[in-house]
Design a protein around this motif. Structure first.
Motif, mmCIF file in Angstrom:
data_model
loop_
_atom_site.group_PDB
_atom_site.id
_atom_site.type_symbol
_atom_site.label_atom_id
_atom_site.label_comp_id
_atom_site.label_asym_id
_atom_site.label_seq_id
_atom_site.Cartn_x
_atom_site.Cartn_y
_atom_site.Cartn_z
ATOM 1 N N ASP A 370 30.826 -56.740 -34.896
ATOM 2 C CA ASP A 370 31.224 -57.318 -36.165
ATOM 3 C C ASP A 370 31.554 -55.733 -36.730
ATOM 4 N N ASN A 371 32.938 -54.560 -36.796
ATOM 5 C CA ASN A 371 31.869 -52.983 -37.760
ATOM 6 C C ASN A 371 31.648 -52.542 -35.817
ATOM 7 N N PRO A 372 32.406 -52.552 -34.891
ATOM 8 C CA PRO A 372 31.817 -51.665 -33.356
ATOM 9 C C PRO A 372 31.515 -50.389 -33.688
ATOM 10 N N GLU A 373 32.541 -49.634 -34.997
ATOM 11 C CA GLU A 373 31.829 -48.279 -34.919
ATOM 12 C C GLU A 373 30.297 -47.940 -35.373
ATOM 13 N N TYR A 374 29.842 -49.445 -35.641
ATOM 14 C CA TYR A 374 28.393 -48.931 -35.996
ATOM 15 C C TYR A 374 26.914 -49.216 -35.084
ATOM 16 N N TYR A 375 27.735 -49.215 -34.256
ATOM 17 C CA TYR A 375 26.972 -49.217 -33.128
ATOM 18 C C TYR A 375 27.281 -48.194 -31.759
ATOM 19 N N ILE A 376 26.146 -48.223 -30.918
ATOM 20 C CA ILE A 376 25.516 -46.737 -29.718
ATOM 21 C C ILE A 376 26.715 -46.976 -29.039
ATOM 22 N N PRO A 377 27.576 -46.050 -28.062
ATOM 23 C CA PRO A 377 28.902 -46.353 -27.170
ATOM 24 C C PRO A 377 27.904 -47.201 -26.354
ATOM 25 N N GLY A 378 29.284 -48.085 -25.699
ATOM 26 C CA GLY A 378 28.932 -49.035 -23.719
ATOM 27 C C GLY A 378 28.113 -50.089 -24.612
ATOM 28 N N LEU A 379 27.536 -51.514 -23.675
ATOM 29 C CA LEU A 379 26.380 -52.274 -23.688
ATOM 30 C C LEU A 379 25.504 -52.114 -22.943
ATOM 31 N N TRP A 380 24.748 -53.539 -24.201
ATOM 32 C CA TRP A 380 22.887 -52.938 -22.976
ATOM 33 C C TRP A 380 23.383 -54.565 -23.347
ATOM 34 N N LEU A 381 22.540 -55.264 -21.464
ATOM 35 C CA LEU A 381 22.542 -56.552 -21.211
ATOM 36 C C LEU A 381 21.281 -57.116 -21.228
ATOM 37 N N ILE A 382 20.555 -57.609 -21.393
ATOM 38 C CA ILE A 382 19.343 -58.347 -21.668
ATOM 39 C C ILE A 382 19.200 -59.318 -21.147
ATOM 40 N N SER A 383 18.198 -59.226 -20.578
ATOM 41 C CA SER A 383 17.792 -60.972 -19.339
ATOM 42 C C SER A 383 17.820 -61.789 -20.464
ATOM 43 N N GLN A 384 17.823 -63.074 -20.894
ATOM 44 C CA GLN A 384 17.249 -64.541 -21.154
ATOM 45 C C GLN A 384 15.808 -64.410 -21.503
ATOM 46 N N LYS A 385 15.271 -63.871 -20.038
ATOM 47 C CA LYS A 385 13.380 -64.154 -20.334
ATOM 48 C C LYS A 385 13.114 -63.124 -21.502
ATOM 49 N N ASP A 386 13.358 -61.864 -21.131
ATOM 50 C CA ASP A 386 12.613 -60.355 -21.899
ATOM 51 C C ASP A 386 13.102 -61.457 -23.616
ATOM 52 N N TYR A 387 14.421 -61.302 -23.693
ATOM 53 C CA TYR A 387 14.636 -62.233 -25.047
ATOM 54 C C TYR A 387 13.787 -63.302 -25.032
ATOM 55 N N ASN A 388 13.795 -63.815 -24.829
ATOM 56 C CA ASN A 388 13.202 -65.319 -25.476
ATOM 57 C C ASN A 388 11.398 -64.827 -26.187
ATOM 58 N N GLU A 389 10.836 -64.332 -24.604
ATOM 59 C CA GLU A 389 9.784 -63.786 -24.656
ATOM 60 C C GLU A 389 9.214 -62.794 -25.707
ATOM 61 N N LEU A 390 10.064 -61.629 -26.077
ATOM 62 C CA LEU A 390 10.339 -60.813 -27.828
ATOM 63 C C LEU A 390 10.136 -61.669 -28.874
ATOM 64 N N ILE A 391 11.409 -62.926 -28.698
ATOM 65 C CA ILE A 391 11.404 -63.790 -29.448
ATOM 66 C C ILE A 391 10.051 -64.297 -29.905
ATOM 67 N N GLY A 392 9.585 -65.084 -29.929
ATOM 68 C CA GLY A 392 8.688 -65.922 -29.181
ATOM 69 C C GLY A 392 7.401 -65.376 -30.402
ATOM 70 N N GLN A 393 7.039 -64.005 -29.757
ATOM 71 C CA GLN A 393 5.878 -62.606 -30.258
ATOM 72 C C GLN A 393 6.140 -62.919 -32.137
ATOM 73 N N ARG A 394 7.493 -62.796 -32.669
ATOM 74 C CA ARG A 394 7.745 -62.871 -33.657
ATOM 75 C C ARG A 394 7.616 -63.884 -34.038
ATOM 76 N N GLY A 395 7.474 -65.488 -33.341
ATOM 77 C CA GLY A 395 7.813 -66.309 -34.412
ATOM 78 C C GLY A 395 8.333 -66.859 -34.698
ATOM 79 N N ASP A 396 10.363 -66.315 -34.208
ATOM 80 C CA ASP A 396 11.459 -66.575 -34.900
ATOM 81 C C ASP A 396 11.877 -68.309 -33.716
ATOM 82 N N LYS A 397 13.217 -68.384 -34.893
ATOM 83 C CA LYS A 397 13.354 -69.701 -33.859
ATOM 84 C C LYS A 397 14.800 -69.459 -33.063
ATOM 85 N N GLU A 398 15.377 -67.994 -32.479
ATOM 86 C CA GLU A 398 16.700 -67.356 -32.172
ATOM 87 C C GLU A 398 16.515 -67.716 -31.030
ATOM 88 N N GLN A 399 15.826 -68.947 -30.411
ATOM 89 C CA GLN A 399 15.486 -68.338 -28.539
ATOM 90 C C GLN A 399 17.261 -69.372 -28.144
#
Length: 654
Positions: A370-399
């Motif tokens: 939503d509202n892509p003009e608020y984002y840095i140009p381009g696209l950054w791709l993150i692996s599922q492994k790195d994403y879930n590791e950080l989410i686990g450290q935060r204690g969130d449930k967005e895996q």
């Protein structure tokens, strides 16, 4: 006898009347001094990170509050002056000229102003300490606040009293100079005429109010508002304003007329309280309409800033979820940053190293963000492994669990997050090799890397992050540029402003490097929202007192004018118990409708346009009802005070 001696004798002889006016002035001085002194309090200034913003906000709010105080005191003075018209006529009859009377009123105002200053500053200093502690508590700062007597605040309230004295003198001059002597003696005997009412106009009032409530409850996403927005807005405004006016002008009068035609009209004391109210409708219509509408605005303002304050704590965490996150600067710079963090007062809870594939979007980014003009140009791709590791450290449930070419877009701040059903997932193509197309399984209102921040400028733009499966990430690793990130979880991160400045100074040496810190946003957002809540609470408090005083002083004036009628009723055998019952019903009919109508307007708008959009905060409806309940309690106190004083006035000799 000098004019000053005459002033002192007037105060002693009419102490009850003067005490009402003096109390109004003292309250005004207390409020103005209490609020303005916060701007000069060294303890508060030392605790803040954004001192200039605070002082500017306090200065602007002080002006608004000062205007309300002027209105509050001048309305009290209008009641005070009206009760003294006969007294002014006597002075003119005995040989005093207009200038002498004006000078006497000026002396009186100065005497009462001096008393108000002394009492108001002493009490205001104590309240300033209490409100300073409350402000620090809202900002969650542990800063002791001492009692102070800032010269700037005392000069401000002294100037306000002098200004009020001048305005009162001008009012007195106009009153004495332009009104005939006979009018001064008979000012209190001018009776208001009952307004003409009709059933059709009473029904129209209810229809207009009903139309307004239906349009408000339909919400901005309804077909009516989307297709006929301007017409709906005009219709709502007309329904609210004209409907409220006709409600007090026609519906209330028609209801009283209907009661007067009932079979039991002459039983009990119904005839006593309804007949008096029918004559007051004409004079009360504009006051009650204004009170209903403005009290609704004040309640909505306070509810809005309170909701904003409550949401900010979680919103900052959602916008900037990482305590420190920055693009890797190389071994030397990263080591220096590690040393800075370890030598600070903020213990490292976790430290993760992550990387992202940097590519360009072929598909329109609006599909994923939503509202892509608020984002840095381009696209950054993150692996599922790195994403879930950080989410686990935060204690969130967005895996997430992804396979093949599945992807999840992290559209933090999205108004319409989505989980796509099988067969409905949109395609999203990126420039990697010859181009790769992903299937979006979800668009989440969540952030892996939060807004880029700056210690001085706060938030900049958001990283455009896609989470992709580990298989897809491994396949694309050799086809795209990579960025590495250092992500830290710290203790007491909200007070890490100094650490953030030091780390940012190192990272910013690499032009365009990503940097994000929770502390950069927290202090600015929380201080600004706390200041808004504090100033709005002050404004709401004095505005409520001012609005309630409009009814209060109007009823006291009418009580003074009706003493003769009550004296006649007493001779006819009406006892005190019946008098109290009549006064309670009469005052309730005046105090209750405007605040109930204002409460209905404010709750409906807040519920339809704010609460329904922040359903993730289940405690907010209770907070809104608490605020509305406080407003109702204040009016209830004014009602009880008005009943008691009304009763005392009618028991005095006319």
């Amino acid at each position: 006898m000098s004019l000053f001696d005459l002033t002192i004798r007037n105060v002693k002889r009419n102490f009850r009347l003067y005490s009402i006016y003096l109390t109004s002035m003292i309250i005004g001085v207390i409020i103005q001094y209490t609020f303005s002194s916060l701007m000069y309090n060294g303890d508060i200034i030392d605790a803040l990170q954004n001192r200039e913003l605070f002082q500017t906000g306090i200065a602007i709010a002080s002006v608004v509050i000062f205007l309300f105080i002027i209105f509050f005191i001048l309305y009290a003075n209008s009641f005070f002056m009206r009760q003294r018209k006969k007294e002014f006529g006597m002075y003119l009859l005995y040989g005093l000229n207009e200038k002498q009377i004006v000078r006497m009123v000026f002396y009186e105002t100065l005497v009462m102003g001096a008393i108000s200053l002394v009492v108001g500053i002493l009490l205001g200093s104590l309240l300033s300490k209490l409100f300073g502690m409350l402000l620090m508590n809202l900002m969650q700062y542990e800063q002791p606040i001492s009692i102070s007597f800032p010269i700037g605040s005392m000069a401000t309230v002294t100037g306000a009293i002098l200004l009020i004295a001048l305005i009162v003198s001008v009012q007195s001059y106009i009153l004495v100079n332009r009104v005939q002597l006979t009018e001064l003696f008979h000012a209190k005997q001018k009776a208001e005429k009952p307004v003409r009412v009709s059933a059709s106009m009473a029904i129209l009032a209810l229809l207009l109010l009903g139309m307004a409530f239906i349009l408000i409850c339909s919400g901005v996403n309804s077909t009516v508002w989307k297709d006929y927005g301007t017409i709906s807005l005009i219709a709502t405004a007309v329904g609210v304003i004209l409907g409220t006016y006709l409600f007090f002008r026609q519906f209330a009068g028609w209801l009283l007329q209907l009661i007067s035609r009932g079979r039991k009209y002459h039983e009990g004391n119904t005839v006593l309280w309804t007949s008096s109210l029918r004559f007051q409708i004409r004079g009360n219509t504009l006051n009650l309409t204004f009170i209903s509408l403005f009290s609704a605005v004040i309640m909505m303002l306070l509810c809005f800033v309170t909701i904003n304050y409550k949401v900010q704590f979680e919103a900052v965490g959602r916008n900037v979820p990482n305590h420190l996150a920055f693009e890797s600067q190389g071994p030397a710079a990263n080591g220096k940053i590690d040393q800075l963090i370890e030598s600070s007062d903020h213990n490292i809870r976790y430290h993760l190293k992550s990387e992202a594939l940097v590519t360009e979007a072929v598909t329109d980014r609006g599909v994923a963000f939503d509202n892509p003009e608020y984002y840095i140009p381009g696209l950054w791709l993150i692996s599922q492994k790195d994403y879930n590791e950080l989410i686990g450290q935060r204690g969130d449930k967005e895996q997430v669990e992804l396979q093949g070419m599945e992807a999840v877009a992290l559209s933090q701040g999205s108004d319409f997050p989505k989980h796509y059903k099988a067969g409905e997932s949109p395609d999203f193509t990126v420039q990697a090799g010859e181009g790769k197309t992903f299937k979006l399984t979800a668009k989440l209102d969540y952030a892996y890397l939060g807004w880029a921040t700056d210690p001085a400028l706060s938030m900049d733009k958001k990283p455009p992050v896609f989470v992709i499966s580990d298989e897809a990430y491994a396949e694309l690793s050799g086809l795209s540029e990579k960025k590495s990130f250092e992500i830290y979880g710290l203790s007491d991160a909200k007070n890490a402003e100094d650490l953030s400045k030091e780390v940012h100074a190192i990272v910013s040496q690499t032009k365009g490097a990503y940097y994000s810190s929770f502390a950069d946003v927290y202090s600015k957002q929380i201080e600004s929202s706390s200041l808004m809540l504090f100033a709005a609470g002050f404004l709401a408090l004095i505005a409520t007192f001012a609005l309630a005083s409009v009814i209060y002083f109007k009823q006291l004036r009418e009580a003074t004018e009706e003493r003769q009628q009550y004296a006649i009723l007493r001779k006819m055998g009406i006892d005190n118990r019946q008098f109290r019952s009549v006064i309670r019903k009469q005052q309730l009919f005046v105090f209750l409708p405007p605040i109930v109508l204002g409460m209905a307007f404010s709750w409906t708008i807040i519920k339809s346009y704010i609460l329904d959009s922040v359903s993730d905060f289940p405690e907010l409806p209770g907070i809104v009802w608490s605020i509305i309940g406080v407003f109702f309690l204040i009016y209830l106190l004014f009602y009880a005070s008005s009943v008691n004083l009304y009763y005392r006035i009618i028991n005095q000799n006319p």
